[in-house]
Design an enzyme around this catalytic site. Structure first.
Site, PDB file in Angstrom:
ATOM      1  N   PHE A 129       0.852  -1.189   0.000  1.00 54.90           N
ATOM      2  CA  PHE A 129       0.000   0.000   0.000  1.00 54.90           C
ATOM      3  C   PHE A 129       0.897   1.252   0.000  1.00 54.90           C
ATOM      4  O   PHE A 129       1.874   1.313   0.745  1.00 54.90           O
ATOM      5  CB  PHE A 129      -0.912  -0.017   1.227  1.00 54.90           C
ATOM      6  CG  PHE A 129      -1.978   1.032   1.174  1.00 54.90           C
ATOM      7  CD1 PHE A 129      -3.113   0.835   0.403  1.00 54.90           C
ATOM      8  CD2 PHE A 129      -1.850   2.224   1.869  1.00 54.90           C
ATOM      9  CE1 PHE A 129      -4.103   1.807   0.332  1.00 54.90           C
ATOM     10  CE2 PHE A 129      -2.838   3.205   1.804  1.00 54.90           C
ATOM     11  CZ  PHE A 129      -3.965   2.988   1.032  1.00 54.90           C
ATOM     12  N   ASP A 198       0.906  -4.713   8.857  1.00 50.77           N
ATOM     13  CA  ASP A 198      -0.213  -3.805   8.612  1.00 50.77           C
ATOM     14  C   ASP A 198      -1.450  -4.668   8.425  1.00 50.77           C
ATOM     15  O   ASP A 198      -1.530  -5.471   7.482  1.00 50.77           O
ATOM     16  CB  ASP A 198       0.068  -2.952   7.361  1.00 50.77           C
ATOM     17  CG  ASP A 198      -0.980  -1.865   7.166  1.00 50.77           C
ATOM     18  OD1 ASP A 198      -2.141  -2.080   7.577  1.00 50.77           O
ATOM     19  OD2 ASP A 198      -0.651  -0.808   6.594  1.00 50.77           O
ATOM     20  N   TYR A 223     -11.486   2.503   9.781  1.00 48.83           N
ATOM     21  CA  TYR A 223     -12.665   2.860   8.959  1.00 48.83           C
ATOM     22  C   TYR A 223     -13.021   1.820   7.914  1.00 48.83           C
ATOM     23  O   TYR A 223     -13.924   2.027   7.124  1.00 48.83           O
ATOM     24  CB  TYR A 223     -12.481   4.233   8.308  1.00 48.83           C
ATOM     25  CG  TYR A 223     -11.184   4.425   7.541  1.00 48.83           C
ATOM     26  CD1 TYR A 223     -11.047   3.905   6.266  1.00 48.83           C
ATOM     27  CD2 TYR A 223     -10.128   5.116   8.089  1.00 48.83           C
ATOM     28  CE1 TYR A 223      -9.856   4.069   5.561  1.00 48.83           C
ATOM     29  CE2 TYR A 223      -8.930   5.290   7.402  1.00 48.83           C
ATOM     30  CZ  TYR A 223      -8.803   4.763   6.143  1.00 48.83           C
ATOM     31  OH  TYR A 223      -7.637   4.929   5.449  1.00 48.83           O
ATOM     32  N   LYS A 224     -12.294   0.705   7.857  1.00 45.68           N
ATOM     33  CA  LYS A 224     -12.614  -0.333   6.871  1.00 45.68           C
ATOM     34  C   LYS A 224     -13.593  -1.328   7.507  1.00 45.68           C
ATOM     35  O   LYS A 224     -14.732  -0.964   7.762  1.00 45.68           O
ATOM     36  CB  LYS A 224     -11.327  -0.961   6.362  1.00 45.68           C
ATOM     37  CG  LYS A 224     -10.537   0.051   5.515  1.00 45.68           C
ATOM     38  CD  LYS A 224      -9.155  -0.405   5.130  1.00 45.68           C
ATOM     39  CE  LYS A 224      -8.497   0.666   4.256  1.00 45.68           C
ATOM     40  NZ  LYS A 224      -7.047   0.610   4.261  1.00 45.68           N
ATOM     41  N   ARG A 370     -12.036  -3.725  -7.983  1.00 50.18           N
ATOM     42  CA  ARG A 370     -11.934  -4.387  -6.675  1.00 50.18           C
ATOM     43  C   ARG A 370     -13.309  -4.443  -6.012  1.00 50.18           C
ATOM     44  O   ARG A 370     -13.973  -3.411  -5.869  1.00 50.18           O
ATOM     45  CB  ARG A 370     -10.951  -3.585  -5.820  1.00 50.18           C
ATOM     46  CG  ARG A 370     -10.583  -4.244  -4.519  1.00 50.18           C
ATOM     47  CD  ARG A 370      -9.522  -3.446  -3.811  1.00 50.18           C
ATOM     48  NE  ARG A 370     -10.065  -2.189  -3.283  1.00 50.18           N
ATOM     49  CZ  ARG A 370      -9.534  -1.511  -2.287  1.00 50.18           C
ATOM     50  NH1 ARG A 370      -8.429  -1.932  -1.706  1.00 50.18           N
ATOM     51  NH2 ARG A 370     -10.064  -0.383  -1.859  1.00 50.18           N
TER      52      ARG A 370
END
Ligand SMILES: *Cc1c(COP(=O)(O)O)cnc(C)c1O
Length: 411
Positions: A129, A198, A223-224, A370
């Site tokens: 990422f 992560d 927030y995911k 995605r």
């Protein structure tokens, strides 16, 4: 029976047998929307608005500064960290909710460098990422680190004597591919390096055992899958064996052993509290706590089982509908996180055409569509419908409409 009806019938049976079906009502999913982006911004829990209204009007409005004590604001970051801990296989005092994932990466990379004097390499993989790689670059520019990237098959060989830290994302954000946390952590430790995981795309969607694999550090996103809201505080983990030994460089007063002693000299808290820097964002934490409580109540094991069933069903639907798209995620659900990614030269336009039909997924440059399968609030019927829409968009050429090629800032 036409494939479309066969799929719908199968979805009805799967929904009827779904032990988590009732939890959908605990989330707000707008009418007409099939939300396949909970891996990027989790859906809003129904309770969040009321909790925030109470925190704002009562705790802030009426309690004012007294609420730091009376409403538990002062301990909130540690309390919520303690609730996230079991979701990632950690002890409550090893996790704290604070800052963003990016900032937490910075603090922990710097802490690792200091714990491995004479070693300055941070090893990661290309295509990790972006923020993870950029945070290494920032420390590199300060003269503190050297970035080394090795493809995932070559990571073990790249663990030389100069490596201070192996830093990887457990579930790859673009492909969903999983790393073997246990094997890589062991290999890094054998090479004398520390490990930072992560868990942004893992937490709340699949089981993680930080203690079991003997991880040193970890970070993750609020927030995911944790549904903490846009820009929610993230979390950070430091293994208990490093407490009292690690030092993070953002030496703000909230990481002090006694912030309200107002001393001139910084004396770090020995435990996880040292990872705090400034005053915690109480409103953001209050929203995060609702999401964390809900995901903890549902439980990671059933969430993971459903997430695998959802993505397997989606692939079966596509096969039944004769949609041939190049899957870039691992084909076996045991080897991927809670998402499916497909490669197509016009992935952006396909994504936009789906959004116009109410099916919200996302696009990751340069050519990946995605689709996330957040198990807490998705129904098998949603998955069946999404597959039908995707089949119609792809086979009907609907994505060729020029309107679907206009790029927005956030994809
Ligand atoms: C989402 C995500 C982040 C987000 O970092 P922020 O600081 O919250 O913007 C970081 N790392 C990974 C792997 C992610 O998936």
């Amino acid at each position: 029976m036409p494939p479309r009806d066969r799929i719908a019938e199968r979805a009805r049976a799967l929904d009827a047998a779904d032990g988590l079906a009732a939890y959908r009502a605990a989330f707000t999913v707008p009418e007409g929307v099939i939300y396949l982006d909970g891996n990027s911004l989790g859906a809003l829990p129904v309770k969040t608005a009321d909790v925030l209204a109470r925190v704002v009007t009562q705790e802030w409005g009426e309690g004012l500064i007294r609420s730091w004590n009376s409403a538990g604001w002062f301990d909130m970051a540690a309390r919520i960290g303690g609730k996230i801990a079991p979701l990632v296989g950690a002890a409550p005092h090893e996790v704290i909710a604070c800052d963003s994932t990016s900032v937490n990466l910075f603090k922990l990379i710097a802490a690792a460098l200091q714990m491995r004097p004479g070693r300055s390499v941070i090893l990661s993989e290309p295509g990790n990422f972006p923020t993870d790689l950029y945070m290494i670059a920032g420390l590199e520019a300060q003269g503190l680190a050297q970035r080394r990237l090795a493809p995932r098959e070559e990571l073990a060989q790249a663990l030389g004597e100069d490596v201070a830290l192996l830093m990887l994302t457990h579930v790859h954000y673009k492909t969903g591919a999983l790393h073997d946390m246990a094997a890589l952590t062991r290999a890094a430790h054998e090479a004398g390096a520390l490990v930072l995981w992560d868990l942004s795309h893992s937490t709340g969607a699949l089981p993680v055992d930080l203690r079991g694999v003997a991880a040193d550090f970890a970070v993750g996103c609020g927030y995911k899958y944790l549904c903490g809201g846009p820009g929610a505080p993230a979390f950070a983990f430091v293994a208990e064996r490093h407490h009292g030994r690690f030092a993070q460089p953002l030496t703000g007063w909230f990481g002090h052993a006694a912030p309200f002693a107002f001393s001139d000299d910084y004396d770090p808290a020995s435990g996880i509290g040292q990872l705090q820097c400034g005053t915690p964002p109480v409103l953001g934490l209050a929203a995060l706590e609702v999401g964390v409580d809900l995901i903890a109540e549902i439980g990671v094991a059933p969430l993971y089982a459903k997430s695998r069933a959802l993505s397997e069903f989606f692939l079966a639907c596509l096969a039944d509908l004769d949609v041939a798209l190049a899957l870039v995620s691992p084909a076996a659900s045991a080897q991927r996180g809670s998402q499916l990614s497909f490669r197509h030269p016009d992935a952006y336009a396909i994504c936009q055409a789906l959004i116009a039909r109410g099916v919200i997924g996302d696009f990751r440059a340069p050519d990946v569509l995605r689709l996330g399968f957040a198990p807490a609030y998705l129904r098998f019927a949603d998955v069946a419908e999404a597959a039908r829409h995707l089949a119609e968009v792809v086979t009907g050429g609907e994505w060729q409409n020029p309107a679907f090629r206009q790029r927005a800032a956030v994809t």
